[in-house]
Design an enzyme around this catalytic site. Structure first.
Site, PDB file in Angstrom:
ATOM      1  N   ASP A  66      -6.348  -0.244   4.511  1.00 54.76           N
ATOM      2  CA  ASP A  66      -6.217   0.055   3.082  1.00 54.76           C
ATOM      3  C   ASP A  66      -6.450  -1.173   2.210  1.00 54.76           C
ATOM      4  O   ASP A  66      -5.482  -1.759   1.721  1.00 54.76           O
ATOM      5  CB  ASP A  66      -4.805   0.631   2.818  1.00 54.76           C
ATOM      6  CG  ASP A  66      -4.635   1.099   1.383  1.00 54.76           C
ATOM      7  OD1 ASP A  66      -5.646   1.245   0.687  1.00 54.76           O
ATOM      8  OD2 ASP A  66      -3.484   1.324   0.975  1.00 54.76           O
TER       9      ASP A  66
ATOM     10  N   TRP B  82       4.142   2.096   6.683  1.00 53.80           N
ATOM     11  CA  TRP B  82       4.236   1.472   5.362  1.00 53.80           C
ATOM     12  C   TRP B  82       5.067   0.189   5.422  1.00 53.80           C
ATOM     13  O   TRP B  82       5.312  -0.442   4.408  1.00 53.80           O
ATOM     14  CB  TRP B  82       4.868   2.437   4.332  1.00 53.80           C
ATOM     15  CG  TRP B  82       3.940   3.547   3.904  1.00 53.80           C
ATOM     16  CD1 TRP B  82       2.637   3.705   4.258  1.00 53.80           C
ATOM     17  CD2 TRP B  82       4.255   4.639   3.042  1.00 53.80           C
ATOM     18  NE1 TRP B  82       2.116   4.840   3.679  1.00 53.80           N
ATOM     19  CE2 TRP B  82       3.091   5.442   2.920  1.00 53.80           C
ATOM     20  CE3 TRP B  82       5.409   5.033   2.358  1.00 53.80           C
ATOM     21  CZ2 TRP B  82       3.043   6.611   2.150  1.00 53.80           C
ATOM     22  CZ3 TRP B  82       5.360   6.201   1.580  1.00 53.80           C
ATOM     23  CH2 TRP B  82       4.189   6.972   1.480  1.00 53.80           C
TER      24      TRP B  82
ATOM     25  N   GLU C  88      -0.915  11.030   2.259  1.00 58.93           N
ATOM     26  CA  GLU C  88       0.184  10.522   1.439  1.00 58.93           C
ATOM     27  C   GLU C  88       0.812  11.623   0.581  1.00 58.93           C
ATOM     28  O   GLU C  88       1.041  11.457  -0.609  1.00 58.93           O
ATOM     29  CB  GLU C  88      -0.302   9.352   0.567  1.00 58.93           C
ATOM     30  CG  GLU C  88      -0.851   8.208   1.406  1.00 58.93           C
ATOM     31  CD  GLU C  88      -1.232   6.972   0.623  1.00 58.93           C
ATOM     32  OE1 GLU C  88      -1.579   7.086  -0.558  1.00 58.93           O
ATOM     33  OE2 GLU C  88      -1.189   5.875   1.216  1.00 58.93           O
TER      34      GLU C  88
ATOM     35  N   GLU D 260      -5.538  -4.465  -5.825  1.00 58.25           N
ATOM     36  CA  GLU D 260      -4.185  -3.989  -5.524  1.00 58.25           C
ATOM     37  C   GLU D 260      -3.452  -4.927  -4.560  1.00 58.25           C
ATOM     38  O   GLU D 260      -2.288  -5.255  -4.768  1.00 58.25           O
ATOM     39  CB  GLU D 260      -4.289  -2.578  -4.933  1.00 58.25           C
ATOM     40  CG  GLU D 260      -2.976  -2.008  -4.449  1.00 58.25           C
ATOM     41  CD  GLU D 260      -3.158  -0.639  -3.789  1.00 58.25           C
ATOM     42  OE1 GLU D 260      -4.270  -0.065  -3.861  1.00 58.25           O
ATOM     43  OE2 GLU D 260      -2.179  -0.147  -3.201  1.00 58.25           O
TER      44      GLU D 260
ATOM     45  N   ARG E 115      -1.731   1.781  -9.705  1.00 62.06           N
ATOM     46  CA  ARG E 115      -2.331   0.489  -9.338  1.00 62.06           C
ATOM     47  C   ARG E 115      -3.247  -0.030 -10.456  1.00 62.06           C
ATOM     48  O   ARG E 115      -4.309  -0.601 -10.179  1.00 62.06           O
ATOM     49  CB  ARG E 115      -3.109   0.575  -8.025  1.00 62.06           C
ATOM     50  CG  ARG E 115      -2.394   1.283  -6.906  1.00 62.06           C
ATOM     51  CD  ARG E 115      -1.148   0.587  -6.454  1.00 62.06           C
ATOM     52  NE  ARG E 115      -0.428   1.377  -5.454  1.00 62.06           N
ATOM     53  CZ  ARG E 115       0.777   1.056  -5.005  1.00 62.06           C
ATOM     54  NH1 ARG E 115       1.406  -0.007  -5.431  1.00 62.06           N
ATOM     55  NH2 ARG E 115       1.369   1.813  -4.101  1.00 62.06           N
TER      56      ARG E 115
END
Ligand code: GCW
Length: 712
Positions: free
Chosen positions: A399, A576, A325, A427, A202
């Site tokens: 997030d 996701w 993750e 991001e 990122r």
């Protein structure tokens, strides 16, 4: 001078900046002469030291010579910074004196390195500013009018010197100073997501700044330039590698390179931190397990900590992303996050190091709703962590979305210190392509009232330890400067690094004041131009929200986290995708997190939980985060939800276009190179904002079965 947000506005600084700030007319040289401005590449960040116009005349009386006592590396840095900055600001070099005094001397020192400072007998006042604070005072010494920058430590003196220079850079008065500052938070850290191969997770501004192939023998000048920029804001540490940590970062040969970097940073007060991979005892150490309760594992971490401190005596500690993750962690061995953090904490404790343990976890066996999981996992461990463990919590429960409500762990965790993780990297906020100033977003977060101990229990107060007493306080930012000439990709992304540093020093600083001073230092002191840029910045985050995810929508992206992908329904994990969050159907849209829904609101203290729960009172900016609404749900504006949603997207795209027009109007006020580079990015932003509007509205129209009203 410390101004609260309200005082900043009341003092007229918000509105009056176009004419005069702090009593001085503030015009740039460029506005006076018509000479074209020389091109700049942005490398110098906010430390350009451009002459502050007429104010320089007055400054010349106050700053006639400098005297910096002591000869340590830090004091040499202060001396060099003051000399070169003052020469640039005033247009003439000022002499340096080693002892003695004359009218208009700027004196810098600590009681430890300066008899002059000791003789001032400021012990009580200095006591009040702590180890990293400073005093700046216009006073008389030996009957000479002087300015004294005093601190208990040399790093405090460095921070005080940068503060003094900031006053001059921003055209503030310096004749009658009586300033005492100390940082509100202890840990003020950069988090880099840099990998050993030079890539950055990122990262949008080139490759990693750390040249692992060259270290430890060759030191890029950027290492010191980076530390200087951090020190100018009071940032006192950096975690240099990705939280998705490569175990090799702890290998002996890497640690020697890390130590060389730490040596460069030390005189700037920037301490070294590393992300540790929890499975390192196996992958690096060759053990059969990384079970935190295994004695051999504990011994391995202890030996590793000893090895690190042998090389980096002021090492700050480990940051750990565990069981998140795909990263290894204690749960891999049937242990808790507390067991995992504690084994590292025990290894660091003899050296006074800390473990920073991330709460960014969302194992799906905890709860079907990703937003609820971290709170559930960590609340049950509150009080089970060693004293040198702190929990690092992202500002919101998902997030780094363009807008999230605050994470309920703020105020929720009572016995374990909690520090905030914010993200300057953008991001999900246009990366290095969109102009989005995050100061306002963070201000919204810090001002959020948790009600943990009744009204006024804001996140800012939780962070500084005023709600639950806290041994360790702090704030970190995922900030990914890279090898791009301007460090951050977009010239305006520098403002987010800057704002982070200023807010970590004082989370109650107004975002507008920060934008104002950054603009003055980075672009120009021309009052009218400053006002225009500041206003662009102040509205930019809401603009981004409007054209991407208004009314509480979130995560409507795919893997690049940049382009609109509301149709994204396929990913390795349901959480996701985008459809998991917006749940659009012909019936309506939104995630029901009310008490009748999945109960996520109950993670907040009353009355916050009731406010979010009650659809008639829930702030509409969070509506679809907490509620599922029919397409014809009646909004406060009188419009139905569908029409309101369309209006938001139209408005956002229009606002993006207005940013572009406004920037065009500043041609000639900003040097051509930076003006063009920003303009080029604004063109991308305008095109992409239209894409967001069109693609999202077309997609949702398939569910709402209603026409898209024309833009008003
Ligand atoms: O938002 C996600 C990012 C990941 C990142 C993760 C985290 C470092 O997409 O790239 O991993 O957050 O914060 O751990």
């Amino acid at each position: 001078m410390k101004l609260s947000r309200r005082e900043f506005v009341a003092a007229g600084l918000a509105g009056a900046a176009g004419l005069c700030v702090g009593g001085y007319p503030t015009r740039s040289n460029a506005a006076e002469s018509k000479a074209p401005l020389p091109d700049e590449d942005g490398y110098r960040l906010w430390l350009r030291y451009a002459p502050p116009g007429d104010a320089a005349k007055i400054y010349r009386k106050v700053v006639q010579q400098i005297r910096v006592d002591g000869d340590s590396a830090t004091m040499v840095i202060i001396r060099d910074e003051l000399r070169s900055a003052i020469a640039a600001l005033l247009g003439n070099a000022v002499p340096r004196i080693e002892n003695g005094l004359a009218d208009g001397t700027v004196i810098v020192g600590t009681p430890g390195n300066s008899a002059l400072i000791r003789d001032l007998k400021w012990a009580a006042d200095l006591g009040a500013v702590g180890d990293e604070g400073f005093i700046i005072r216009s006073t008389r010494v030996g009957n000479k009018p002087v300015t004294v920058i005093a601190a208990n430590t040399e790093i405090g003196a460095l921070y005080g010197s940068f503060h003094f220079l900031r006053l001059m850079q921003t055209g503030r008065p310096i004749g009658k100073l009586d300033i005492a500052e100390r940082p509100a938070l202890q840990l003020r850290l950069m988090n880099h997501w840099d990998n050993p191969d030079g890539t950055i997770e990122r990262g949008y501004a080139g490759r990693s700044l750390w040249q692992w192939n060259e270290l430890p023998g060759k030191l890029s000048p950027r290492y010191a330039d980076y530390a200087r920029a951090c020190a100018s804001l009071g940032i006192n540490g950096a975690v240099i590698n990705n939280v998705n940590a490569d175990p090799r970062m702890l290998a002996p040969e890497t640690l020697r390179k890390v130590a060389a970097l730490a040596d460069v940073w030390r005189p700037y007060g920037v301490r070294m931190y590393l992300c540790a991979n929890f499975a390192a005892p196996v992958t690096l150490g060759g053990l059969a397990t990384a079970d935190p309760l295994d004695q051999k594992v504990a011994g391995w971490w202890k030996a590793k900590a000893d090895e690190i401190y042998g090389l980096v005596p002021d090492f700050g500690g480990f940051l750990v992303k565990a069981n998140s993750e795909g990263q290894p962690g204690p749960k891999t061995y049937g242990r808790t996050h507390a067991d995992g953090a504690n084994v590292l904490a025990d290894a660091l404790a003899p050296h006074k190091g800390n473990v920073i343990w991330r709460a960014f976890v969302y194992d799906d066996d905890i709860d079907p709703d990703r937003a609820k999981r971290a709170y559930i996992e960590f609340m049950r461990l509150d009080g089970k962590f060693r004293p040198n463990v702190v929990i690092q919590v992202k500002n919101g429960p998902i997030d780094f979305q363009p807008r999230e409500p605050f994470h309920p762990l703020f105020g929720g965790m009572k016995q374990t210190p909690v520090i905030a993780e914010i993200q300057a990297t953008q991001e999900y906020l246009g990366q290095a392509k969109h102009l989005v100033y995050l100061g306002t977003m963070w201000q919204e977060f810090f001002d959020s009232d948790t009600f943990a101990k009744g009204p006024g229990s804001t996140v800012a107060k939780v962070l500084v330890g005023r709600i639950h007493p806290s041994r360790i306080t702090g704030m970190v930012s995922v900030t990914n400067p890279g090898t791009d000439a301007n460090w951050c990709g977009h010239h305006f992304s520098q403002a987010n690094w800057y704002a982070f540093g200023r807010l970590a020093w004082n989370p109650e600083l107004p975002a507008e004041k920060i934008a104002d001073e950054w603009t003055r230092m980075t672009f120009t002191n021309d009052g009218k131009t400053v006002a225009v840029i500041r206003d662009m910045m102040m509205g930019s985050r809401e603009t981004f929200v409007n054209y991407t995810m208004p009314l509480g929508l979130h995560h409507m992206i795919g893997g690049d986290h940049y382009a609109p992908q509301p149709w994204n329904d396929r990913a390795p994990r349901a959480d996701w995708t985008a459809v998991y969050y917006h749940q659009a159907s012909t019936d309506g849209i939104g995630f029901d997190r009310t008490k009748r829904g999945d109960g996520a609101v109950a993670q907040y203290f009353p009355p916050v939980c009731d406010l979010f729960d009650d659809i008639s009172r829930c702030p509409e900016k969070f509506l679809l985060w907490f509620h599922r609404c029919a397409w014809d749900y009646r909004m406060k504006s009188g419009k139905i939800l569908w029409d309101e949603l369309c209006a938001k997207y139209h408005e956002g795209a229009k606002q993006a276009a207005a940013l572009q027009t406004t920037w065009q109007s500043l041609a000639g006020k900003i040097d051509p190179r930076r003006h063009k580079e920003v303009a080029d990015r604004l063109a991308i932003q305008v095109a992409d904002s239209a894409k967001w509007r069109d693609q999202i509205l077309q997609y949702f129209a398939g569910f709402s079965k209603r026409p898209i009203p024309p833009s008003s």
